[in-house]
Design an enzyme around this catalytic site. Structure first.
Site, PDB file in Angstrom:
ATOM      1  N   ARG A 108      35.733  38.838  38.852  1.00 37.40           N
ATOM      2  CA  ARG A 108      36.506  37.623  38.580  1.00 37.40           C
ATOM      3  C   ARG A 108      36.018  36.516  39.521  1.00 37.40           C
ATOM      4  O   ARG A 108      35.564  36.800  40.643  1.00 37.40           O
ATOM      5  CB  ARG A 108      37.999  37.850  38.824  1.00 37.40           C
ATOM      6  CG  ARG A 108      38.683  38.662  37.737  1.00 37.40           C
ATOM      7  CD  ARG A 108      38.906  37.847  36.458  1.00 37.40           C
ATOM      8  NE  ARG A 108      39.645  38.596  35.460  1.00 37.40           N
ATOM      9  CZ  ARG A 108      39.090  39.231  34.416  1.00 37.40           C
ATOM     10  NH1 ARG A 108      37.787  39.221  34.248  1.00 37.40           N
ATOM     11  NH2 ARG A 108      39.846  39.865  33.537  1.00 37.40           N
TER      12      ARG A 108
ATOM     13  N   HIS B  80      31.243  33.782  31.267  1.00 34.08           N
ATOM     14  CA  HIS B  80      32.235  34.868  31.156  1.00 34.08           C
ATOM     15  C   HIS B  80      32.050  35.640  29.838  1.00 34.08           C
ATOM     16  O   HIS B  80      32.982  35.756  29.036  1.00 34.08           O
ATOM     17  CB  HIS B  80      33.664  34.301  31.258  1.00 34.08           C
ATOM     18  CG  HIS B  80      34.678  35.364  31.636  1.00 34.08           C
ATOM     19  ND1 HIS B  80      35.783  35.115  32.403  1.00 34.08           N
ATOM     20  CD2 HIS B  80      34.733  36.692  31.339  1.00 34.08           C
ATOM     21  CE1 HIS B  80      36.490  36.227  32.562  1.00 34.08           C
ATOM     22  NE2 HIS B  80      35.862  37.206  31.919  1.00 34.08           N
TER      23      HIS B  80
HETATM   24  N1  NAP Z   1      33.194  39.506  33.246  1.00 33.53           N
HETATM   25  C1  NAP Z   1      33.765  40.147  32.255  1.00 33.53           C
HETATM   26  O1  NAP Z   1      33.481  39.879  31.083  1.00 33.53           O
HETATM   27  C2  NAP Z   1      34.721  41.266  32.544  1.00 33.53           C
HETATM   28  C3  NAP Z   1      35.085  42.120  31.493  1.00 33.53           C
HETATM   29  C4  NAP Z   1      35.915  43.200  31.770  1.00 33.53           C
HETATM   30  C5  NAP Z   1      36.401  43.406  33.061  1.00 33.53           C
HETATM   31  N2  NAP Z   1      36.036  42.547  34.057  1.00 33.53           N
HETATM   32  C6  NAP Z   1      36.548  42.783  35.423  1.00 33.53           C
HETATM   33  O2  NAP Z   1      36.217  44.105  35.842  1.00 33.53           O
HETATM   34  C7  NAP Z   1      37.329  44.629  36.555  1.00 33.53           C
HETATM   35  C8  NAP Z   1      37.235  46.133  36.686  1.00 33.53           C
HETATM   36  O3  NAP Z   1      37.520  46.773  35.451  1.00 33.53           O
HETATM   37  P1  NAP Z   1      37.613  48.376  35.344  1.00 33.53           P
HETATM   38  O4  NAP Z   1      38.009  48.680  33.950  1.00 33.53           O
HETATM   39  O5  NAP Z   1      36.400  49.006  35.882  1.00 33.53           O
HETATM   40  O6  NAP Z   1      38.837  48.661  36.350  1.00 33.53           O
HETATM   41  P2  NAP Z   1      39.238  50.058  37.027  1.00 33.53           P
HETATM   42  O7  NAP Z   1      38.814  51.190  36.168  1.00 33.53           O
HETATM   43  O8  NAP Z   1      40.682  49.922  37.389  1.00 33.53           O
HETATM   44  O9  NAP Z   1      38.346  50.107  38.354  1.00 33.53           O
HETATM   45  C9  NAP Z   1      38.604  49.271  39.428  1.00 33.53           C
HETATM   46  C10 NAP Z   1      37.859  49.790  40.642  1.00 33.53           C
HETATM   47  O10 NAP Z   1      38.045  48.869  41.723  1.00 33.53           O
HETATM   48  C11 NAP Z   1      38.498  49.610  42.848  1.00 33.53           C
HETATM   49  N3  NAP Z   1      39.354  48.781  43.713  1.00 33.53           N
HETATM   50  C12 NAP Z   1      40.489  48.119  43.404  1.00 33.53           C
HETATM   51  N4  NAP Z   1      40.993  47.507  44.479  1.00 33.53           N
HETATM   52  C13 NAP Z   1      40.169  47.801  45.509  1.00 33.53           C
HETATM   53  C14 NAP Z   1      40.173  47.490  46.883  1.00 33.53           C
HETATM   54  N5  NAP Z   1      41.152  46.751  47.440  1.00 33.53           N
HETATM   55  N6  NAP Z   1      39.172  47.981  47.643  1.00 33.53           N
HETATM   56  C15 NAP Z   1      38.190  48.747  47.101  1.00 33.53           C
HETATM   57  N7  NAP Z   1      38.128  49.079  45.803  1.00 33.53           N
HETATM   58  C16 NAP Z   1      39.115  48.613  45.013  1.00 33.53           C
HETATM   59  C17 NAP Z   1      39.278  50.777  42.276  1.00 33.53           C
HETATM   60  O11 NAP Z   1      39.424  51.784  43.259  1.00 33.53           O
HETATM   61  P3  NAP Z   1      40.133  53.194  42.911  1.00 33.53           P
HETATM   62  O12 NAP Z   1      39.098  53.936  42.076  1.00 33.53           O
HETATM   63  O13 NAP Z   1      40.352  53.812  44.231  1.00 33.53           O
HETATM   64  O14 NAP Z   1      41.380  52.882  42.141  1.00 33.53           O
HETATM   65  C18 NAP Z   1      38.371  51.152  41.111  1.00 33.53           C
HETATM   66  O15 NAP Z   1      37.300  51.948  41.550  1.00 33.53           O
HETATM   67  C19 NAP Z   1      38.527  44.083  35.769  1.00 33.53           C
HETATM   68  O16 NAP Z   1      39.708  44.095  36.537  1.00 33.53           O
HETATM   69  C20 NAP Z   1      38.073  42.667  35.464  1.00 33.53           C
HETATM   70  O17 NAP Z   1      38.436  41.804  36.527  1.00 33.53           O
HETATM   71  C21 NAP Z   1      35.211  41.488  33.820  1.00 33.53           C
END
Ligand code: NAP
Length: 309
Positions: free
Chosen positions: A224, A272
């Site tokens: 983000r 994005h």
């Molecule tokens: N640019 C785009 O088009 C696009 C599209 C989709 C998503 N995104 C972004 O990608 C993000 C991730 O998606 P996802 O599906 O992979 O989410 P996810 O499965 O919930 O994975 C999030 C990861 O971040 C880690 N995390 C969260 N808070 C943290 C912290 N304070 N310190 C260290 N690690 C932390 C989590 O740790 P744990 O494993 O320990 O829980 C997990 O490994 C979304 O939230 C969104 O912002 C962007």
């Protein structure tokens, strides 16, 4: 019982026929035509206006139309007692991994330099190492981070992942928490951010973090815009501490005309698009979640408001 759908007008036009086809048993209300709010039990939303969800007295489940839910947490009146699901769609995961692989390869293969050379009609070979000599670090080793990691690994990159909680993922070096971050940064020549935006991760990509990377490292931010302290990026690039950045997300979107990122020679900007929500697959996934919830069955990908993702 009705479902309220709220997204951008263009997305709403794409979703409307799919919802009619895939969820014919439900009555849909398309924002701003809310009708009687008292009989709306489910909401499928992207960036709902503040207060909209709180105005639905019978609401039982909120289904976010993106992988991240920071767009919901921005609503000060979000009814926090109502369960929220986020979108986890293998179609989107594949799209993100394509974007990450492309970006990492562009940085690894010195694309920014070769594009500049082409513009200058300059034929010059640059020293190049192989992927196996270019360690990549992934901030956020969840659904998207691990899939991107597997695909980068298949290309030969040594990949390490960083998460909030410690985990073992076969084939990867993993780190967690504050101490783990230092270790991950010290070894990452390309750093990929796939974190959710939370109070703990806001502004994480800042001058202090860049200084802990090897000199000349490069950055990919597809998490983000709020992860990056924008004012810190160009000084890091101009000093050579960073050699390049690929940015898909920004604090203000669309990125305003005249913003220095548009024209900086070491920055690649995309609007994005790394992993857009794909209505044909997403509608089926959310439809299934609503059916399961209605039957009292467990629902996947529920958000934990305590951690913010
Ligand atoms: N640019 C785009 O088009 C696009 C599209 C989709 C998503 N995104 C972004 O990608 C993000 C991730 O998606 P996802 O599906 O992979 O989410 P996810 O499965 O919930 O994975 C999030 C990861 O971040 C880690 N995390 C969260 N808070 C943290 C912290 N304070 N310190 C260290 N690690 C932390 C989590 O740790 P744990 O494993 O320990 O829980 C997990 O490994 C979304 O939230 C969104 O912002 C962007």
């Amino acid at each position: 019982m009705a479902i309220l759908f709220r997204s951008t007008p263009a997305a709403t036009a794409r979703w409307q026929p799919l919802l009619a086809e895939l969820m014919p048993e439900h009555e849909f209300r398309f924002w701003p035509e809310v009708g009687d709010p008292a009989n709306i039990e489910y909401a499928m939303v992207w960036q709902p206006p503040p207060g909209l969800l709180a105005s639905l007295p019978s609401l039982r489940l909120i289904c976010g139309l993106g992988a991240g839910i920071d767009h919901l947490l921005r609503d000060p009146d979000l009814p926090r007692h109502i369960p929220i699901t986020r979108l986890v769609d293998p179609y989107m995961t594949d799209a993100m991994s394509e974007y990450v692989a492309l970006s990492v390869l562009r940085l690894h293969r010195q694309d920014l330099d070769y594009l500049a050379q082409q513009r200058a009609q300059s034929w010059e070979e640059r020293e190049q190492k192989n992927a196996c000599e270019r360690p990549v670090g992934i901030l956020g080793f969840g659904t998207l981070g691990q899939d991107a990691g597997r695909k980068l690994k298949a290309l030969g990159f040594p990949v390490a992942g960083w998460s909030r909680t410690a985990k073992e993922v076969a084939g990867f070096v993993t780190y967690a928490g504050g101490d783990g971050l230092d270790a991950l940064l010290a070894r990452s020549e390309i750093l990929v951010c796939l974190l959710p935006l939370t109070t703990a991760t806001e502004g994480i990509l800042n001058a202090g973090l860049f200084a802990r990377l090897p000199r000349g490292a490069a950055l990919v931010n597809a998490g983000r815009g709020g992860h990056l302290v924008e004012a810190d990026l160009i000084p890091a690039l101009d000093s050579g501490q960073l050699s390049g950045a690929v940015l898909d997300v920004f604090r203000e979107e669309p990125l305003p005309k005249g913003h220095p990122f548009w024209s900086h020679p070491r920055i690649i900007v995309t609007p994005h698009i790394a992993a857009e929500t794909h209505p044909p697959t997403a509608a089926a996934i959310i439809g299934d979640a609503i059916r399961r919830f209605a039957k009292g069955e467990p629902v996947a990908n529920l958000v934990d408001l305590a951690t913010g993702y």
